[in-house]
Design a protein around this motif. Structure first.
Motif, PDB file in Angstrom:
ATOM      1  N   ALA A 171      59.311  23.039  52.420  1.00 22.91           N
ATOM      2  CA  ALA A 171      58.853  23.058  53.925  1.00 22.91           C
ATOM      3  C   ALA A 171      57.685  21.726  53.678  1.00 22.91           C
ATOM      4  O   ALA A 171      57.410  21.193  54.587  1.00 22.91           O
ATOM      5  N   TRP A 172      56.955  22.216  52.513  1.00 22.23           N
ATOM      6  CA  TRP A 172      55.670  21.347  52.455  1.00 22.23           C
ATOM      7  C   TRP A 172      56.070  19.995  52.601  1.00 22.23           C
ATOM      8  O   TRP A 172      55.584  19.158  53.203  1.00 22.23           O
ATOM      9  N   THR A 173      57.058  19.424  51.650  1.00 23.49           N
ATOM     10  CA  THR A 173      57.682  18.189  51.351  1.00 23.49           C
ATOM     11  C   THR A 173      58.348  17.771  52.688  1.00 23.49           C
ATOM     12  O   THR A 173      57.833  16.666  52.829  1.00 23.49           O
ATOM     13  N   GLY A 174      58.830  18.626  53.045  1.00 26.34           N
ATOM     14  CA  GLY A 174      59.525  18.202  54.390  1.00 26.34           C
ATOM     15  C   GLY A 174      58.550  17.851  55.534  1.00 26.34           C
ATOM     16  O   GLY A 174      58.572  16.608  56.193  1.00 26.34           O
ATOM     17  N   ALA A 175      57.693  18.788  55.537  1.00 29.43           N
ATOM     18  CA  ALA A 175      56.525  18.518  56.980  1.00 29.43           C
ATOM     19  C   ALA A 175      55.913  17.220  56.530  1.00 29.43           C
ATOM     20  O   ALA A 175      55.549  16.429  57.274  1.00 29.43           O
ATOM     21  N   MET A 176      55.471  17.017  55.211  1.00 27.77           N
ATOM     22  CA  MET A 176      54.556  15.804  54.982  1.00 27.77           C
ATOM     23  C   MET A 176      55.448  14.516  55.087  1.00 27.77           C
ATOM     24  O   MET A 176      55.056  13.498  55.419  1.00 27.77           O
ATOM     25  N   VAL A 177      56.835  14.605  54.830  1.00 29.68           N
ATOM     26  CA  VAL A 177      57.552  13.345  54.810  1.00 29.68           C
ATOM     27  C   VAL A 177      57.790  13.220  56.530  1.00 29.68           C
ATOM     28  O   VAL A 177      57.585  12.056  56.848  1.00 29.68           O
ATOM     29  N   VAL A 178      57.737  13.936  57.038  1.00 30.55           N
ATOM     30  CA  VAL A 178      58.035  13.957  58.511  1.00 30.55           C
ATOM     31  C   VAL A 178      56.504  13.281  58.985  1.00 30.55           C
ATOM     32  O   VAL A 178      56.592  12.273  60.070  1.00 30.55           O
ATOM     33  N   LEU A 179      55.499  13.707  58.633  1.00 31.85           N
ATOM     34  CA  LEU A 179      54.193  13.327  58.772  1.00 31.85           C
ATOM     35  C   LEU A 179      54.179  11.808  58.657  1.00 31.85           C
ATOM     36  O   LEU A 179      53.619  11.069  59.301  1.00 31.85           O
ATOM     37  N   LEU A 180      54.569  11.313  57.465  1.00 29.93           N
ATOM     38  CA  LEU A 180      54.246   9.999  56.990  1.00 29.93           C
ATOM     39  C   LEU A 180      55.328   9.118  57.608  1.00 29.93           C
ATOM     40  O   LEU A 180      54.856   8.230  58.229  1.00 29.93           O
ATOM     41  N   ALA A 181      56.537   9.534  57.733  1.00 36.87           N
ATOM     42  CA  ALA A 181      57.432   8.736  58.607  1.00 36.87           C
ATOM     43  C   ALA A 181      57.075   8.397  60.132  1.00 36.87           C
ATOM     44  O   ALA A 181      57.148   7.624  60.555  1.00 36.87           O
ATOM     45  N   HIS A 182      56.585   9.853  60.652  1.00 35.33           N
ATOM     46  CA  HIS A 182      56.131   9.788  62.044  1.00 35.33           C
ATOM     47  C   HIS A 182      54.965   8.773  61.976  1.00 35.33           C
ATOM     48  O   HIS A 182      54.848   7.894  63.070  1.00 35.33           O
ATOM     49  N   GLY A 183      53.970   8.621  60.992  1.00 39.04           N
ATOM     50  CA  GLY A 183      52.789   8.096  61.159  1.00 39.04           C
ATOM     51  C   GLY A 183      53.230   6.504  61.206  1.00 39.04           C
ATOM     52  O   GLY A 183      52.901   5.616  61.964  1.00 39.04           O
ATOM     53  N   LEU A 184      54.078   6.155  60.240  1.00 31.37           N
ATOM     54  CA  LEU A 184      54.548   4.644  60.183  1.00 31.37           C
ATOM     55  C   LEU A 184      55.337   4.116  61.414  1.00 31.37           C
ATOM     56  O   LEU A 184      54.811   3.179  62.011  1.00 31.37           O
ATOM     57  N   SER A 185      56.463   5.111  61.778  1.00 28.63           N
ATOM     58  CA  SER A 185      57.184   4.690  62.924  1.00 28.63           C
ATOM     59  C   SER A 185      56.322   4.584  64.455  1.00 28.63           C
ATOM     60  O   SER A 185      56.621   3.726  65.178  1.00 28.63           O
ATOM     61  N   LYS A 186      55.691   5.539  64.496  1.00 26.31           N
ATOM     62  CA  LYS A 186      54.808   5.716  65.711  1.00 26.31           C
ATOM     63  C   LYS A 186      53.872   4.484  65.838  1.00 26.31           C
ATOM     64  O   LYS A 186      53.769   4.013  66.785  1.00 26.31           O
ATOM     65  N   ALA A 187      53.286   4.183  64.716  1.00 26.08           N
ATOM     66  CA  ALA A 187      52.454   2.886  64.653  1.00 26.08           C
ATOM     67  C   ALA A 187      53.285   1.759  64.837  1.00 26.08           C
ATOM     68  O   ALA A 187      52.857   0.860  65.730  1.00 26.08           O
ATOM     69  N   ALA A 188      54.406   1.597  64.404  1.00 29.05           N
ATOM     70  CA  ALA A 188      55.330   0.539  64.604  1.00 29.05           C
ATOM     71  C   ALA A 188      55.777   0.573  66.083  1.00 29.05           C
ATOM     72  O   ALA A 188      55.566  -0.650  66.730  1.00 29.05           O
TER      73      ALA A 188
END
Lengths: 317, 99, 103, 498, 105
Positions: free
Chosen positions: D327-344
């Motif tokens: 869950a930790w790695t999943g949530a962190m990857v979601v967080l990172l991917a969201h950060g990049l894609s939302k900024a994009a």
């Protein structure tokens, strides 16, 4: 002080609660602001009672000086027209008594009970043990400028940032109505300013071994600057680029950052002072921190980017 | 109890009534001009007595100097403050009270 | 010390109440400051309860006070701008609610 | 001093130094900022490399150890977020520098944008490495003041939004500080890894945990405390929206995760986990629904932030159910991917809105010549937000789903699916408008029609902005490829109990 | 003699509490400011007395700062705040309508 002390504390608490209530609830804004200023005044007395002289000094200087001046000056812009919010803003209705008061009492009671249970082991012994290597004799100064110097760096950073943010909102609003001309005001400014400087220097000097130090000193000096401004001193920043003032404003922060990096380059950690020069380093930092707090409080008080046009009516007083 | 402590203490106690009188004035006087008297006179006499009393009691010149400075600063502040307030009040059109 | 703890709680609640029910922007800011002061008070009481007296919360509160002044200044600058925008006349009013219309 | 330490010190101090330089010499601000942005990116990569190579480490600031001094923990998660900040910061810097090339755009005062921008960056970096609860409070305030300054820069309309943001987060800070005060009164320590050993799971701990959580939920705009976010994020300049939505909000979640899996680990009972998860569920559904209903592109993206962060909140119920690591790695990857894609998304939306002279979703149809790259970046980012296979969003959600299956928590799996469908629905609305060829159905606005007729070609300035957006979107895709090998690094977190 | 000081301090505090009525009642802004100024004087004396009772003479500095900054609030009030307030609050006092403010110079 025994029983008298408790009576004193109770009276203080009553006054503070009443003032806080007035500050948040008073029908007119000016009453709210004055209540808040007096609240700050009495909070300083409360800090004294709680054996926190450093905080009392800072609260006296910042609460009575900078915050009070900021709020009173803001009123100048915010004062409502007649018939607006001078009506009573809040009336205790049934919902208040049924909903708010019990909830509030329960919350306050629970908080008090929870806090009363706290064992509060404290770091006093640890801090005292480390005091010898810190380079200063006064524990609070040691915490601020050595053990937790990073907090202080970032705090000065917040002040710089606040100045940048306030300036970024455009030119300083000119006072909306003419300032009352008075011959006593410039005289007062000229007489008192040297005393402000003297007291600030004295507090700074005390900081290494007794309550005092950069915070109250900076706040006192900043308040002195504000007084000079109000007393009609020459506007300090004239040109569009603000001359060297931007550099001077950020100098304190830059020096602290530099000290932190030098500590790391000298082989230690970020902000680690070599033991031999710790006391000198702290002295330098204290002076820069005090100066920049003073300058930044003043910069923030301008409530906007100082602008040649906006300064003209300041000269009139 | 040494005599300095006694004299100092008595002076401090002597200062107290002035504060009570000042508050009485603040509450009972009819308008802002009369209330200014309470600020600029009564309280500063009281403060002066307290400062002198405590200075005598402390017996250290540095402390006396500091207490004196406090008193002088308050005198300056309340004198100019009262002047400014009265002046501005008059300019604002607040009429002095007349019986 | 109990009385100061109770004081901190009551101040916190007053600040909370003011923050949620006041409409005027300046009043909300004052409420927030009261709230913060309550938290500082709790920290200092904790320092006072410890033996020996704990300097760390004192330092934390000093830092906090300076930060509170900074944020208050920024907030006041913002409030002034908002008040200016919302009043057609030179004398602005803060009692309108700028939050309403941009929902 | 090792290379890793040096990199971290650069990451924390360079933005501040550059901010001061930009404030003092406004004419050089752009150059200084771009150079330091590139340097910061490199430093973040060095730090990440150090963590991947030698493992996580601790840096005692001032040389004072835990209970007395402030510590920095430099571990996989911290480095991942430093890297995210660097990526968004770099792209945002390029975007803003490019936007200034065209004089017709409202030239926002460079004297103030760059210092505030760099200060925000520095504050975020200091926050991600900090392990000290009070130091985190200071950095949070730092970030708040910088964000408010940046939002308020974006014009008069943004000032009301900035005010609400300021009030909400200051209140959040006070509540957070109250929780910290209680913790300090209980065990006289502020260091997260230290507290992970020391903080007992009693009533005081519970009260403190809930106060800290409420404070951070306010700052992270987690449902139902998200009220301030949409207007603040929608009204700011594109790079500001990007960093606020991509990183600043993520910082609050990051702290929440570190706190609950660190000092509050004992308190993370299934009930507490479920409560936090329900907040996440509310965020996913309510935020998604409101995103679907928005007419304006930037507001839609802003509501999408509320919704997407809800997915991260699933970490807590899943960790409470036993599948912590996944869950930790999943949530962190979601967080990172969201950060990049939302900024994009925000950067691309900046170009799109400028090009169409309208932010309305239904006015976006038709003319794409010139800004195809922006639409491409938007589509890539949308793919990652939805969670289409090769992207980072997919990997993160997949791991979360696996964690849900492993721990038998099927309702959360259903939420994941529902949220994904909702995300697809609102993002499809935008893309559908883009691929329509004819004039917009509802192009009532003369500006939109005029823009359509003109079909203004892209300028070099547009191209720079689009490349910045595209870079971030590609980053979000790359996270999908990089995440599986980096999973062990991501789950190296000092002070977190598995 | 020091044993008496706590009583005096408590008495002064009571004095302040009673004086708070003036802040509540006003009626003009000047009255409220005046009251705040008076509280500063009383607070100075309270802090001084506490300093001598507890023997922590650092507190004298707190009183010093109070006295130094007492002028500031008053000056800010007179030169910034009052100007904008006069229409709203002064008509509560007995005075001519606010339009009638003559400039002294």
């Amino acid at each position: 002080m025994g029983l008298v002390g408790q009576v004193f504390d109770a009276l203080l608490a009553i006054a503070l609660v009443w003032l806080a209530w007035q500050a948040t609830r008073a029908a007119d804004l000016f009453r709210a602001v004055v209540s808040f200023i007096v609240f700050g005044l009495l909070m300083a007395v409360a800090w004294v009672r709680l054996e926190a002289p450093d905080i009392a000094l800072a609260e006296a200087a910042i609460g009575a000086g900078a915050t009070g001046a900021l709020l009173l000056s803001a009123l100048d812009r915010l004062a409502p027209r007649r018939g607006r919010s001078w009506a009573r803003v809040w009336r205790a209705d049934a919902r208040t008594w049924v909903l708010w008061v019990p909830a509030v009492m329960a919350l306050a009671g629970a908080l008090t009970a929870a806090a009363w249970q706290l064992p509060a082991p404290g770091l006093g012994a640890v801090a005292t043990g480390a005091l010898e290597q810190s380079g200063v004799d006064h524990a609070v100064t040691a915490v601020l400028l050595n053990f937790r110097a990073l907090d202080t760096l970032l705090e000065i950073g917040v002040l710089v940032l606040a100045a940048v943010a306030v300036w970024s909102m455009g030119p300083a609003p000119a006072a909306s109505a003419p300032v009352m001309p008075s011959p006593t005001l410039p005289m007062l400014g000229r007489t008192l300013f040297p005393v402000f400087v003297l007291v600030a220097a004295y507090l700074l000097w005390r900081g290494s071994h007794a309550p005092g130090g950069a915070f109250p000193a900076g706040a006192v000096l900043g308040a002195g600057g504000i007084l000079m401004l109000l007393a009609g001193a020459q506007p300090w920043i004239r040109s569009a680029e603000h001359g060297p003032w931007r550099a001077i404003l950020s100098a304190g922060f830059a020096v602290m950052l530099f000290a932190a990096i030098v500590g790391a380059l000298a082989g230690g950690a970020f902000f680690e002072y070599p033991a031999a020069i710790a006391s000198h380093a702290i002295l330098v930092l204290e002076v820069t921190a005090g100066m920049s707090i003073a300058l930044l409080l003043f910069a923030v008080y301008l409530r906007g980017e100082p602008h040649p046009a906006a300064d003209t009516d300041r000269q009139r007083c | 109890m040494s005599w300095t402590e006694l004299v100092g203490g008595l002076l401090v106690i002597a200062g107290m009534p002035f504060f009570i009188l000042g508050t009485l004035g603040l509450l009972r006087f009819p308008d802002v001009y009369t209330r200014l008297h309470a600020l600029s006179k009564a309280d500063n006499v009281g403060l002066g007595l307290v400062c002198v009393g405590l200075g005598i009691q402390s017996g250290s010149p540095a402390m006396m100097l500091k207490l004196l400075l406090i008193w002088v600063l308050m005198l300056v502040a309340s004198a100019t403050g009262a002047g400014l307030i009265a002046r501005t009040a008059l300019a604002r059109g607040i009429r002095p009270w007349s019986p | 010390m109990l009385i100061y703890l109770a004081l901190a709680s009551v101040l916190f609640v007053i600040g909370l109440h003011g923050l949620f029910t006041a409409r005027n922007l300046l009043r909300r800011l004052l409420s927030l400051n009261v709230l913060t002061t309550a938290v500082f008070l709790l920290l200092v009481v904790i320092a006072r309860k410890a033996t020996p007296l704990d300097p760390v919360p004192h330092a934390m509160v000093l830092t906090g006070i300076v930060i509170a002044v900074s944020t208050t200044a920024v907030a006041l600058a913002l409030v002034e701008r908002i008040a200016l925008r919302h009043s057609p006349e030179p004398e602005p009013s803060a009692s309108t609610r700028p939050g309403e219309e941009d929902a | 001093m090792t290379a890793g330490d040096a990199a971290v010190i650069v990451l924390v101090s360079l933005p501040h130094a550059a901010a001061i330089a930009g404030f003092v010499w406004p004419s050089r601000a752009v150059t200084v900022s771009l150079i330091s942005a590139a340097t910061l990116m490199a430093a973040a990569l060095v730090a990440m490399h150090a963590v991947a190579g030698y493992g996580a480490w601790r840096h005692d600031v001032g040389g004072w150890e835990a209970p007395l001094g402030i510590g920095w923990t430099i571990d996989g998660v911290a480095c991942a977020l430093l890297l995210l900040t660097a990526a968004v910061g770099l792209a945002g810097s390029i975007h803003h520098a490019a936007a200034r090339v065209r004089p017709s755009t409202a030239a926002h005062d460079p004297r103030y944008f760059w210092p505030l921008w760099l200060f925000l960056w520095g504050g975020l970096n200091a926050l991600f490495v900090s392990a000290d609860l009070f130091n985190i409070f200071v950095t949070l305030e730092f970030v708040t003041v910088a964000s408010v300054g940046l939002i308020a820069l974006s014009g008069r309309l943004a000032q009301a939004a900035a005010w609400r943001y300021l009030l909400a987060t200051l209140f959040g800070s006070s509540v957070y500080l109250l929780g910290v005060a209680l913790i300090y009164g209980r065990v006289a320590a502020l260091d997260l890894p230290f507290l992970a050993q020391a903080l007992p799971a009693d009533l005081v701990g519970m009260t403190a945990a809930s106060l800290v959580t409420i404070g951070l939920l306010l700052k992270g705009a987690v449902f139902p405390l998200h009220f301030w976010l949409p207007s603040a994020h929608a009204r700011a300049l594109p790079p500001v929206s990007a960093i606020l939505s991509g990183v600043v909000v993520a910082a609050a979640f990051y702290l929440l995760a570190r706190a609950w899996l660190g000092p509050f680990r004992e308190l993370l009972t299934p009930a507490a986990g479920t409560a936090l998860g329900l907040l996440g569920a509310g965020a996913v559904l309510w935020g998604g629904l409101l995103a679907l209903l928005q007419r304006h592109l930037k507001r839609m993206i802003a509501y999408s932030t509320v919704s997407q962060l809800g997915f991260c909140m699933l970490l807590f119920p899943l960790a409470a159910a036993g599948a912590t690591q996944l869950a930790w790695t999943g949530a962190m990857v979601v967080l990172l991917a969201h950060g990049l894609s939302k900024a994009a998304c925000f950067l691309a939306a900046g170009v799109i809105v400028r090009h169409h002279r309208s932010g309305r979703v239904d006015a976006l149809g038709g003319c794409q010549q010139g800004i195809g790259l922006a639409w491409f970046a938007f589509a890539l980012a949308a793919a990652s937000l939805v969670g289409l296979p090769p992207t980072g969003g997919f990997v993160g959600k997949w791991w979360l789903a696996q964690a849900a299956i492993n721990s038998g928590a099927y309702p959360w799996l259903a939420l994941l699916v529902a949220g994904t469908l909702l995300t697809a629905a609102y993002l499809w609305r935008v893309l559908e408008a883009a691929i329509r060829t004819g004039p917009p159905d509802e192009a009532r606005r003369p500006a939109a029609i005029a823009a359509h007729r003109e079909g203004a070609p892209a300028t070099p300035s547009d191209r720079g902005m689009m490349i910045a957006a595209l870079g971030l979107a590609l980053g979000a895709v790359a996270v999908g490829a990089a995440a599986p090998p980096l999973a062990p690094v991501l789950s190296s977190a000092i002070g977190v109990t598995w | 003699m020091n044993q008496v000081y706590p009583f005096l301090a408590a008495g002064l505090l009571l004095n302040i509490v009673v004086g708070l009525v003036r802040i509540l009642r006003g009626p003009t802004a000047a009255d409220r400011m005046l009251a705040a100024e008076m509280f500063a004087t009383s607070a100075i004396v309270i802090v001084l007395l506490l300093a001598f009772v507890t023997g922590s003479f650092a507190l004298v500095d707190v009183a010093l700062i109070f006295s130094l900054l007492a002028a500031l609030a008053c000056v800010t009030f007179v030169s910034r705040a009052w100007v904008a307030l006069e229409q709203a609050s002064d008509d509560a006092a007995s005075g001519p309508p606010p339009g009638d403010r003559g400039d002294t110079q």
